[in-house]
Design a protein around this motif. Structure first.
Motif, PDB file in Angstrom:
ATOM      1  N   CYS A  36       0.821  -1.214   0.000  1.00 52.77           N
ATOM      2  CA  CYS A  36       0.000   0.000   0.000  1.00 52.77           C
ATOM      3  C   CYS A  36       0.855   1.265   0.000  1.00 52.77           C
ATOM      4  O   CYS A  36       0.463   2.299  -0.557  1.00 52.77           O
ATOM      5  CB  CYS A  36      -0.922   0.002   1.225  1.00 52.77           C
ATOM      6  SG  CYS A  36      -2.255  -1.222   1.149  1.00 52.77           S
ATOM      7  N   VAL A  37       2.022   1.188   0.595  1.00 50.80           N
ATOM      8  CA  VAL A  37       2.897   2.363   0.666  1.00 50.80           C
ATOM      9  C   VAL A  37       3.752   2.492  -0.583  1.00 50.80           C
ATOM     10  O   VAL A  37       3.871   3.582  -1.179  1.00 50.80           O
ATOM     11  CB  VAL A  37       3.792   2.290   1.919  1.00 50.80           C
ATOM     12  CG1 VAL A  37       4.834   3.402   1.908  1.00 50.80           C
ATOM     13  CG2 VAL A  37       2.940   2.359   3.187  1.00 50.80           C
ATOM     14  N   LEU A  80      -2.103  -1.731 -13.477  1.00 53.73           N
ATOM     15  CA  LEU A  80      -1.916  -3.179 -13.595  1.00 53.73           C
ATOM     16  C   LEU A  80      -1.938  -3.850 -12.219  1.00 53.73           C
ATOM     17  O   LEU A  80      -2.470  -4.953 -12.064  1.00 53.73           O
ATOM     18  CB  LEU A  80      -0.594  -3.482 -14.290  1.00 53.73           C
ATOM     19  CG  LEU A  80      -0.498  -3.219 -15.789  1.00 53.73           C
ATOM     20  CD1 LEU A  80       0.880  -3.612 -16.298  1.00 53.73           C
ATOM     21  CD2 LEU A  80      -1.579  -3.987 -16.546  1.00 53.73           C
ATOM     22  N   ALA A  81      -1.369  -3.176 -11.227  1.00 57.26           N
ATOM     23  CA  ALA A  81      -1.367  -3.731  -9.873  1.00 57.26           C
ATOM     24  C   ALA A  81      -2.793  -3.853  -9.339  1.00 57.26           C
ATOM     25  O   ALA A  81      -3.140  -4.836  -8.667  1.00 57.26           O
ATOM     26  CB  ALA A  81      -0.523  -2.868  -8.950  1.00 57.26           C
ATOM     27  N   ILE A  82      -3.642  -2.860  -9.651  1.00 54.23           N
ATOM     28  CA  ILE A  82      -5.051  -2.951  -9.244  1.00 54.23           C
ATOM     29  C   ILE A  82      -5.702  -4.157  -9.903  1.00 54.23           C
ATOM     30  O   ILE A  82      -6.425  -4.933  -9.261  1.00 54.23           O
ATOM     31  CB  ILE A  82      -5.808  -1.654  -9.619  1.00 54.23           C
ATOM     32  CG1 ILE A  82      -5.268  -0.472  -8.826  1.00 54.23           C
ATOM     33  CG2 ILE A  82      -7.306  -1.821  -9.387  1.00 54.23           C
ATOM     34  CD1 ILE A  82      -5.840   0.863  -9.271  1.00 54.23           C
ATOM     35  N   THR A  83      -5.442  -4.327 -11.198  1.00 55.70           N
ATOM     36  CA  THR A  83      -6.012  -5.477 -11.917  1.00 55.70           C
ATOM     37  C   THR A  83      -5.589  -6.789 -11.285  1.00 55.70           C
ATOM     38  O   THR A  83      -6.400  -7.708 -11.126  1.00 55.70           O
ATOM     39  CB  THR A  83      -5.562  -5.440 -13.386  1.00 55.70           C
ATOM     40  OG1 THR A  83      -5.945  -4.200 -13.980  1.00 55.70           O
ATOM     41  CG2 THR A  83      -6.178  -6.590 -14.169  1.00 55.70           C
ATOM     42  N   GLU A 102     -18.647   6.102 -10.022  1.00 54.66           N
ATOM     43  CA  GLU A 102     -17.714   7.004  -9.353  1.00 54.66           C
ATOM     44  C   GLU A 102     -17.210   6.350  -8.073  1.00 54.66           C
ATOM     45  O   GLU A 102     -17.988   5.831  -7.279  1.00 54.66           O
ATOM     46  CB  GLU A 102     -18.402   8.334  -9.024  1.00 54.66           C
ATOM     47  CG  GLU A 102     -18.778   9.141 -10.253  1.00 54.66           C
ATOM     48  CD  GLU A 102     -19.335  10.508  -9.889  1.00 54.66           C
ATOM     49  OE1 GLU A 102     -19.311  10.843  -8.683  1.00 54.66           O
ATOM     50  OE2 GLU A 102     -19.781  11.216 -10.795  1.00 54.66           O
ATOM     51  N   ARG A 103     -15.920   6.375  -7.885  1.00 55.54           N
ATOM     52  CA  ARG A 103     -15.327   5.815  -6.683  1.00 55.54           C
ATOM     53  C   ARG A 103     -15.572   6.742  -5.493  1.00 55.54           C
ATOM     54  O   ARG A 103     -15.832   7.925  -5.676  1.00 55.54           O
ATOM     55  CB  ARG A 103     -13.817   5.627  -6.878  1.00 55.54           C
ATOM     56  CG  ARG A 103     -13.441   4.704  -8.018  1.00 55.54           C
ATOM     57  CD  ARG A 103     -11.945   4.745  -8.252  1.00 55.54           C
ATOM     58  NE  ARG A 103     -11.538   3.954  -9.402  1.00 55.54           N
ATOM     59  CZ  ARG A 103     -10.319   3.955  -9.923  1.00 55.54           C
ATOM     60  NH1 ARG A 103      -9.385   4.752  -9.397  1.00 55.54           N
ATOM     61  NH2 ARG A 103     -10.030   3.201 -10.960  1.00 55.54           N
ATOM     62  N   PRO A 104     -15.473   6.217  -4.275  1.00 47.47           N
ATOM     63  CA  PRO A 104     -15.579   7.089  -3.096  1.00 47.47           C
ATOM     64  C   PRO A 104     -14.506   8.174  -3.135  1.00 47.47           C
ATOM     65  O   PRO A 104     -13.436   8.000  -3.722  1.00 47.47           O
ATOM     66  CB  PRO A 104     -15.346   6.122  -1.926  1.00 47.47           C
ATOM     67  CG  PRO A 104     -15.688   4.786  -2.456  1.00 47.47           C
ATOM     68  CD  PRO A 104     -15.321   4.803  -3.910  1.00 47.47           C
ATOM     69  N   ALA A 105     -14.801   9.283  -2.505  1.00 48.99           N
ATOM     70  CA  ALA A 105     -13.913  10.449  -2.564  1.00 48.99           C
ATOM     71  C   ALA A 105     -12.491  10.121  -2.126  1.00 48.99           C
ATOM     72  O   ALA A 105     -11.516  10.617  -2.718  1.00 48.99           O
ATOM     73  CB  ALA A 105     -14.492  11.578  -1.700  1.00 48.99           C
ATOM     74  N   LEU A 106     -12.353   9.273  -1.114  1.00 53.58           N
ATOM     75  CA  LEU A 106     -11.012   8.942  -0.615  1.00 53.58           C
ATOM     76  C   LEU A 106     -10.235   8.043  -1.567  1.00 53.58           C
ATOM     77  O   LEU A 106      -9.010   7.925  -1.448  1.00 53.58           O
ATOM     78  CB  LEU A 106     -11.126   8.253   0.754  1.00 53.58           C
ATOM     79  CG  LEU A 106     -11.606   9.122   1.921  1.00 53.58           C
ATOM     80  CD1 LEU A 106     -11.753   8.276   3.184  1.00 53.58           C
ATOM     81  CD2 LEU A 106     -10.616  10.270   2.163  1.00 53.58           C
ATOM     82  N   GLY A 152      -3.928   5.275  -7.201  1.00 55.76           N
ATOM     83  CA  GLY A 152      -3.083   4.891  -6.074  1.00 55.76           C
ATOM     84  C   GLY A 152      -3.900   4.608  -4.829  1.00 55.76           C
ATOM     85  O   GLY A 152      -3.665   3.622  -4.117  1.00 55.76           O
ATOM     86  N   ALA A 153      -4.887   5.459  -4.538  1.00 54.39           N
ATOM     87  CA  ALA A 153      -5.746   5.255  -3.376  1.00 54.39           C
ATOM     88  C   ALA A 153      -6.657   4.051  -3.579  1.00 54.39           C
ATOM     89  O   ALA A 153      -6.937   3.292  -2.636  1.00 54.39           O
ATOM     90  CB  ALA A 153      -6.578   6.508  -3.115  1.00 54.39           C
ATOM     91  N   TYR A 154      -7.120   3.866  -4.823  1.00 52.10           N
ATOM     92  CA  TYR A 154      -7.999   2.706  -5.081  1.00 52.10           C
ATOM     93  C   TYR A 154      -7.216   1.402  -4.931  1.00 52.10           C
ATOM     94  O   TYR A 154      -7.773   0.384  -4.491  1.00 52.10           O
ATOM     95  CB  TYR A 154      -8.605   2.806  -6.483  1.00 52.10           C
ATOM     96  CG  TYR A 154      -9.742   1.826  -6.698  1.00 52.10           C
ATOM     97  CD1 TYR A 154     -10.975   2.018  -6.099  1.00 52.10           C
ATOM     98  CD2 TYR A 154      -9.569   0.697  -7.498  1.00 52.10           C
ATOM     99  CE1 TYR A 154     -12.016   1.117  -6.278  1.00 52.10           C
ATOM    100  CE2 TYR A 154     -10.602  -0.209  -7.692  1.00 52.10           C
ATOM    101  CZ  TYR A 154     -11.826   0.011  -7.080  1.00 52.10           C
ATOM    102  OH  TYR A 154     -12.852  -0.887  -7.254  1.00 52.10           O
ATOM    103  N   PHE A 155      -5.943   1.424  -5.287  1.00 51.71           N
ATOM    104  CA  PHE A 155      -5.096   0.248  -5.059  1.00 51.71           C
ATOM    105  C   PHE A 155      -5.073  -0.106  -3.572  1.00 51.71           C
ATOM    106  O   PHE A 155      -5.167  -1.275  -3.190  1.00 51.71           O
ATOM    107  CB  PHE A 155      -3.679   0.495  -5.564  1.00 51.71           C
ATOM    108  CG  PHE A 155      -2.708  -0.594  -5.207  1.00 51.71           C
ATOM    109  CD1 PHE A 155      -2.664  -1.774  -5.935  1.00 51.71           C
ATOM    110  CD2 PHE A 155      -1.835  -0.450  -4.121  1.00 51.71           C
ATOM    111  CE1 PHE A 155      -1.781  -2.790  -5.602  1.00 51.71           C
ATOM    112  CE2 PHE A 155      -0.956  -1.457  -3.779  1.00 51.71           C
ATOM    113  CZ  PHE A 155      -0.928  -2.628  -4.519  1.00 51.71           C
ATOM    114  N   VAL A 156      -4.946   0.928  -2.727  1.00 55.71           N
ATOM    115  CA  VAL A 156      -4.961   0.676  -1.278  1.00 55.71           C
ATOM    116  C   VAL A 156      -6.276   0.032  -0.877  1.00 55.71           C
ATOM    117  O   VAL A 156      -6.309  -0.907  -0.073  1.00 55.71           O
ATOM    118  CB  VAL A 156      -4.735   1.990  -0.510  1.00 55.71           C
ATOM    119  CG1 VAL A 156      -4.920   1.766   0.992  1.00 55.71           C
ATOM    120  CG2 VAL A 156      -3.346   2.555  -0.794  1.00 55.71           C
TER     121      VAL A 156
END
Length: 584
Positions: free
Chosen positions: A25-26, A39-42, A150-154, A159-163
């Protein structure tokens, strides 16, 4: 061993996994270019879906080829709620998408109660084909309106969605790890090796399988929702039936029921081709790696992660066993207390079998057999090969249906009950051939057999009494003779009213067999369990049994006190020909 103690033993692996998740995550959003983050999200979304294969394929051993269809349900629900501007937001929709897949998973799991193997694979693949047809005939929600999710604001940025997807993967992995330590989770492992053994331990095969389909469908549905969150809009091709087939092959090869296997499966199944292209490596390399992995899985019979874990576990167990043996060698041997000869029990009947008749077509395996096991007694059932002894145990415990006659436990009829229900009521059995999952420890197997959590002290006492190795050892390191003793210990651990033991001394030496007979004679007084013992070893029978019933060609030819029955000329003629039989 208690759940807390077992989890403490896995603390290092747990901390390692959590540390890897935090590091990802970091580091991934901070160090990788935007395309590689995508790609990492996938890969992680695919790893979530691979965890659904880990439940149904890896843990239960069911050939399911429709997991991507469950994922499509999760994605459809999330997108439909987005179009409707439903309250709750993406995270709530994600859970609802997973829940929407559950009833479909249960419906698909119903055929698994009657069919298995390739036939079940055909049924699940048929559902995947049907889902493909339905998806291609209808647009996914949002396509007509071009309303993207739409994704959540955070978590708007990749990068944040990957987390977020890593957090979801980790939560599911932790949940499944906890579930794997419960009786349901361990029953899945036993189901993979033998449904009959699981039923004999009181496990409802139907409920366990349906629970596995439901949980795997939920996980896949969540994965589909995460995919919708990544792409904004999805098309039917994202969930094509061939995707299910390809990921199933990866699951068999890698083993996604282990978290590292799910991650490897996600990388291999989703982004390997793209990674090879970006690294200017030939695409054939991916095929070669898949082929090597497939050959390894076929040769070893287990997935890559299972093989790696078992080797590591066995190395640790061998070191522990060596230390244990050295300590035991320093202790003086305790003389075995003499055991008084078995006496005829006069208690109320614990098990009553009356007029039991089993026919296979024109062949009569059992013909009107009557047998009673008194409370607090060890009763023997002997006879030559083919006499019907194993058929008798199978019918009494519910594994042979359609018999005539009656089976009652403490006066309560059991004839309409399934094997698992009879086991739950207090009728346990062992089998001539053990089918214990080798990856289980003896402690875990006792927990399955007992149907409850055992303290370390209680489990150790059972293992010591029956002469089993230390409970921490995995079954893969236990020899065949000790596995049979472990089977007996697991049956007794449940404290049933009656335990039916089918040739438990097979694989034992003469001295070990005689020692087992002495131990079995103590079981009723020590554990409150009456015993019906099927055996060929007459020394064991005489040491353990107060009464004996003799079968020959499905008929009872003698029944009564052990000494009298074994001295009966009719019994000697049927069982041993004209040879003299020593009588205690």
């Amino acid at each position: 061993m208690s759940l807390t103690e077992r989890l403490a033993g896995d603390r290092r692996a747990l901390l390692t996994g959590l540390g890897a998740a935090v590091a990802a995550c970091v580091l991934v959003p901070a160090l990788l270019p935007a395309y590689w983050v995508y790609l990492a999200i996938t890969a992680v979304v695919s790893a979530v879906i691979m965890q659904s294969y880990g439940v149904i394929v890896g843990r239960v051993g069911v050939m399911s080829l429709c997991q991507m269809s469950f994922a499509s349900i999760g994605a459809w629900v999330v997108l439909r709620l987005n179009v409707a501007d439903a309250p709750g937001g993406f995270l709530v929709w994600l859970v609802l998408g997973g829940l929407a897949a559950v009833p479909v998973g249960v419906a698909i799991g119903l055929p698994a109660l009657r069919i298995r193997g390739v036939n079940l694979a055909v049924v699940t693949f048929g559902f995947a084909v049907s889902a493909d047809i339905v998806l291609n005939a209808n647009q996914m929600p949002g396509m007509a309106e071009l309303k993207t999710l739409e994704r959540p604001a955070l978590f708007e940025e990749d990068g944040a969605y990957f987390v977020l997807v890593v957090v979801v993967f980790t939560v599911i992995a932790l949940g499944l790890a906890l579930l794997n330590r419960t009786r349901l989770g361990m029953s899945w492992t036993e189901l993979r090796h033998s449904e009959r053994a699981a039923a004999a331990h009181g496990v409802s095969v139907a409920r366990s399988k349906l629970a596995a389909f439901a949980i795997s469908a939920f996980v896949a549905g969540v994965g589909g929702g995460l995919m919708a969150g990544q792409l904004g809009l999805v098309v039917p091709g994202n969930f094509a039936m061939m995707q299910s087939l390809a990921l199933f092959a990866v699951a068999i090869m890698i083993g996604p029921h282990n978290p590292e296997g799910a991650v490897m499966g996600g990388i291999f199944g989703a982004v390997m081709a793209t990674i090879l292209e970006k690294l200017d490596l030939p695409q054939d390399l991916g095929g070669m790696l898949f082929g090597v992995g497939a050959v390894f899985a076929l040769r070893s019979g287990v997935s890559q992660t299972d093989f790696t874990r078992s080797r590591k576990r066995e190395r640790a167990a061998r070191a522990f066993l060596k230390e244990h043996q050295a300590t035991a060698a320093d202790r003086p041997a305790e003389p075995e207390a003499p055991v008084a000869p078995a006496t005829v029990a006069t208690g109320e009947p614990a098990l009553t079998v009356s007029g039991l008749t089993v026919r296979y077509g024109r062949v009569t395996a059992l013909d009107g057999v009557d047998l009673t096991v008194p409370r607090g007694a060890v009763v023997g059932l002997i006879g030559p090969n083919g006499a019907g002894k194993s058929t008798f145990i199978a019918a009494v415990t519910g594994f042979v249906g359609g018999y005539r006659g009656g089976v009652a436990l403490a006066g309560t009829p059991l004839d309409r009950l399934s094997p698992s229900a009879r086991a739950t009521r207090g009728l346990r059995r062992t089998f001539q051939t053990t089918t214990i999952a080798p990856e289980l420890t003896q402690y875990e197997y006792l927990t399955i057999g007992a149907g409850r959590s055992l303290s370390t002290e209680e489990a150790d006492e059972l293992l010591d009494f029956f002469g089993c190795p230390p409970g921490r050892l995995p079954v893969s390191l236990v020899d065949a003779g000790a596995r049979r003793l472990l089977d007996v210990a697991a049956a007794v651990a449940a404290r049933p009213a009656v335990a039916l033991l089918d040739e438990p001394a097979a694989g034992q030496s003469a001295a070990e067999s005689l020692a087992l007979g002495r131990r079995l004679a103590q079981v009723p007084a020590r554990y409150g369990v009456s015993v019906l013992l099927v055996e060929h070893d007459m020394d064991l029978v005489q040491a353990a049994c107060s009464e004996v019933t003799v079968l020959d060609f499905g008929h009872v030819i003698a029944s009564g006190p052990t000494g009298e029955v074994l001295a009966d000329p009719t019994v000697m003629a049927a069982y041993l020909g004209t040879a003299d039989m020593p009588v205690a």
